[in-house]
Design a protein around this motif. Structure first.
Motif, PDB file in Angstrom:
ATOM      1  N   GLY A 290       0.807  -1.211   0.000  1.00  0.00           N
ATOM      2  CA  GLY A 290       0.000   0.000   0.000  1.00  0.00           C
ATOM      3  C   GLY A 290       0.839   1.259   0.000  1.00  0.00           C
ATOM      4  N   SER A 291       0.178   2.409  -0.084  1.00  0.00           N
ATOM      5  CA  SER A 291       0.881   3.688  -0.088  1.00  0.00           C
ATOM      6  C   SER A 291       0.254   4.614   0.942  1.00  0.00           C
ATOM      7  CB  SER A 291       0.834   4.334  -1.476  1.00  0.00           C
ATOM      8  OG  SER A 291      -0.499   4.652  -1.831  1.00  0.00           O
ATOM      9  N   ILE A 292       0.982   5.657   1.294  1.00  0.00           N
ATOM     10  CA  ILE A 292       0.529   6.605   2.306  1.00  0.00           C
ATOM     11  C   ILE A 292       0.425   7.998   1.693  1.00  0.00           C
ATOM     12  CG2 ILE A 292       1.203   7.798   4.434  1.00  0.00           C
ATOM     13  CD1 ILE A 292       2.281   5.147   5.451  1.00  0.00           C
ATOM     14  N   SER A 293      -0.728   8.630   1.921  1.00  0.00           N
ATOM     15  CA  SER A 293      -0.942  10.008   1.491  1.00  0.00           C
ATOM     16  C   SER A 293      -0.658  10.919   2.677  1.00  0.00           C
ATOM     17  CB  SER A 293      -2.388  10.201   1.010  1.00  0.00           C
ATOM     18  OG  SER A 293      -2.625  11.556   0.662  1.00  0.00           O
ATOM     19  N   VAL A 294       0.401  11.707   2.561  1.00  0.00           N
ATOM     20  CA  VAL A 294       0.826  12.600   3.637  1.00  0.00           C
ATOM     21  C   VAL A 294       0.223  13.983   3.397  1.00  0.00           C
ATOM     22  CG1 VAL A 294       2.794  13.689   4.765  1.00  0.00           C
ATOM     23  CG2 VAL A 294       2.939  11.307   4.013  1.00  0.00           C
ATOM     24  N   SER A 295      -0.495  14.501   4.405  1.00  0.00           N
ATOM     25  CA  SER A 295      -1.079  15.842   4.348  1.00  0.00           C
ATOM     26  C   SER A 295      -0.399  16.697   5.406  1.00  0.00           C
ATOM     27  CB  SER A 295      -2.591  15.786   4.612  1.00  0.00           C
ATOM     28  OG  SER A 295      -3.266  15.013   3.663  1.00  0.00           O
ATOM     29  N   THR A 296       0.798  17.131   5.115  1.00  0.00           N
ATOM     30  CA  THR A 296       1.650  17.707   6.146  1.00  0.00           C
ATOM     31  C   THR A 296       1.040  18.918   6.831  1.00  0.00           C
ATOM     32  OG1 THR A 296       3.565  16.961   4.897  1.00  0.00           O
ATOM     33  CG2 THR A 296       3.968  18.542   6.642  1.00  0.00           C
ATOM     34  N   GLU A 297       0.499  19.865   6.068  1.00  0.00           N
ATOM     35  CA  GLU A 297      -0.098  21.044   6.707  1.00  0.00           C
ATOM     36  C   GLU A 297      -1.206  20.640   7.656  1.00  0.00           C
ATOM     37  OE1 GLU A 297      -0.187  25.240   4.857  1.00  0.00           O
ATOM     38  OE2 GLU A 297      -0.714  23.873   3.235  1.00  0.00           O
ATOM     39  N   SER A 298      -1.995  19.668   7.256  1.00  0.00           N
ATOM     40  CA  SER A 298      -3.090  19.198   8.093  1.00  0.00           C
ATOM     41  C   SER A 298      -2.568  18.531   9.356  1.00  0.00           C
ATOM     42  CB  SER A 298      -3.963  18.228   7.297  1.00  0.00           C
ATOM     43  OG  SER A 298      -5.037  17.754   8.065  1.00  0.00           O
ATOM     44  N   GLU A 299      -1.637  17.630   9.192  1.00  0.00           N
ATOM     45  CA  GLU A 299      -1.116  16.883  10.333  1.00  0.00           C
ATOM     46  C   GLU A 299      -0.429  17.806  11.341  1.00  0.00           C
ATOM     47  OE1 GLU A 299      -0.866  13.562   7.031  1.00  0.00           O
ATOM     48  OE2 GLU A 299       0.996  14.540   7.632  1.00  0.00           O
TER      49      GLU A 299
END
Length: 525
Positions: A290-299
């Motif tokens: 699988g893959s990971i979608s990183v939402s840095t500003e959100s996190e």
């Protein structure tokens, strides 16, 4: 030309006359297009950079890439000199239906987001409100060079809402994936609805490469694993699943473990955030492809957990980038790239400083985040024909060029320029499927006034339905914090304090050394 103006500038004692226009016509549809003389980021497997090169587009495909290309008669030329030509960017997780509330939740925590959308006001969105948000978000994406966007559409309370979402996406000449979800009902309930199934089958069978489908739901970690029924529907329909994983206060390792033990972790699965997981979960994700979608500003801002890019990289898990929602942040991936670099590097320095060491060579590079914003998104969506400028691939192309900006030169490190210097206003031209949808810094054939009226109607409706006191209270929440929700998913009684466990070993070890033996950590809500 009436819109042209003449500028006189001096260079090396020579006076040169230059004509600039703000109404440069877009290339006509149906004819080949060549972007001439730009710095081309192919984003192939070796991230080849071609200086002073051309990109030829014929129909919906990249026909050729290289210097001084010979082109068919009648080919329309776009001057890319001094600019960067790159693949269209791909956002793998955006709640597009919320875009009519742009900026409303600027001061929210994740808990306040849950309360507003899940418990208090999410049900007030009508089908036309979902359409308004989607249409605005879709245009915003194209304007910023994001040619493919996953609409993580968890506001689909009914099939009418879903049809409105699709209509809006189809009205904009971008590439989209509708990730069907409904936060107001349990996933094992709405996936069992015959009307939802009929909708999914109809749009799955009508897929044309411009609109794809996923199922979007989260896994709470309940030992009974009620989400199993929703996974079975996804498997039966042949649709990928995207899920918010490793979100503080909501999802944890138990959800990953249950998915894995029941055989529902696949290479097509996209795990959003994945910010509060242990190595066990990363091992399971890596092992199943699988893959990971990183939402840095959100996190960073909302509190899902520290952006996990350093952990994801150490496990060799593919990464894509996303912006989450414009109820907080912008919808452009330039912001995602620079904040991701900043978060990863900040963590690297902090970890070294705790042990008295100094980082002298950075691990995460500008090239990496540009790859995540393009090729990484394509691979996450199973679209090998996107995310790279190579002959035979789909012609989703972005030209970054702004001759009116002093930030446009010098162009030295093209990856660094994209990640740290460029912004949406520098996007000169965008092609999707070979069609020019933005040119000379303007969207092509778009009636923004009509879109504004549609969005204004949604805002008026929501403001009226909420009342002025609730409207103002939601936008400007009280400064004192509120108690963390043990379970934001109100469709189930299951609760787990395990979602509040600290996962970052370096922080645990650091705090342990700062506290006297036996003293418990102070918790702030």
């Amino acid at each position: 030309m009436s819109a042209a103006r003449t500028l006189v500038r001096r260079r090396d004692d020579d006076v040169q006359e230059e004509t600039m226009t703000h109404s440069e016509p877009a290339p006509a549809a149906g004819r080949p297009v060549v972007l001439r003389g730009g710095t081309v980021l192919t984003m192939d497997e070796t991230c080849t950079v071609l200086p002073d090169a051309d990109v030829l587009v014929v129909d919906d495909r990249i026909a050729a890439v290289g210097p001084a290309l010979e082109v068919p008669e009648g080919t329309q030329e776009i001057d890319a000199r001094g600019g960067i030509v790159m693949p269209g960017m791909i956002d793998t997780h955006r709640h597009m239906w919320q875009t009519a509330m742009r900026g409303y939740g600027a001061d929210w925590t994740l808990t306040q987001y849950f309360v507003w959308y899940y418990l208090e006001h999410g049900r007030k969105f009508r089908p036309e409100d979902v359409a308004a948000g989607n249409r605005l978000s879709a245009l915003e994406a194209l304007e910023a060079g994001v040619t493919t966007t996953v609409d993580w559409s968890h506001g689909l309370q009914s099939v009418d809402h879903a049809e409105a979402a699709v209509e809006a996406l189809r009205s904009v000449p971008g590439r989209f994936v509708l990730a069907y979800g409904n936060i107001q009902a349990a996933p094992w309930e709405w996936t069992a609805d015959p009307a939802v199934r009929a909708f999914l089958e109809r749009h799955r069978d009508a897929a044309d490469g411009m609109l794809g489908l996923q199922l979007a739901f989260d896994v709470t970690g309940d030992p009974a694993f009620p989400e199993k029924a929703a996974f079975e529907v996804a498997r039966e329909l042949g649709l990928p699943v995207t899920t918010h994983a490793g979100v503080w206060g909501a999802t944890n390792d138990d959800g990953i473990r249950l998915m894995h033990e029941h055989g529902f972790m696949t290479p097509e699965t996209v795990y959003v955030h994945a910010a509060t997981l242990t190595p066990d979960s990363y091992h399971r994700i890596a092992a199943t492809g699988g893959s990971i979608s990183v939402s840095t500003e959100s996190e960073q801002s909302a509190g899902q957990g520290y952006p996990p890019t350093w952990q994801v990289r150490s496990h060799g898990i593919p990464v894509s980038l996303s912006m989450d929602t414009s109820v907080w942040w912008s919808g452009d991936l330039f912001s995602a790239m620079r904040t991701t670099l900043g978060a990863d590097r900040s963590r690297e320095h902090f970890e070294a400083h705790l042990t008295g060491e100094t980082v002298t060579h950075l691990q995460l590079r500008a090239q990496d985040v540009v790859q995540w914003a393009t090729r990484g998104g394509a691979l996450a969506l199973g679209r090998d024909d996107l995310g790279t400028l190579q002959p035979g691939r789909k012609a989703d192309v972005v030209l970054i060029k702004n001759d009116a900006s002093p930030v446009s030169f010098p162009l030295l490190n093209p990856f660094g320029h994209v990640a740290f210097q460029a912004q949406r206003g520098d996007v000169h031209t965008v092609l999707v499927d070979g069609r020019v949808v933005k040119h000379a810094h303007r969207l092509v054939d778009v009636d923004l006034a009509a879109v504004r009226r549609e969005v204004d109607a949604t805002v008026d409706h929501l403001r009226g339905a909420m009342g002025e006191e609730a409207w103002a209270g939601g936008m400007y929440p009280d400064l004192p914090g509120t108690e963390v929700l043990d379970n934001p998913y109100q469709y189930t009684e299951y609760k787990s304090h395990g979602t509040h466990a600290a996962r970052e070993q370096v922080f645990e070890e650091h705090l342990a050394t700062e506290r006297p033996a036996g003293e418990q950590p102070t918790r702030h809500h």
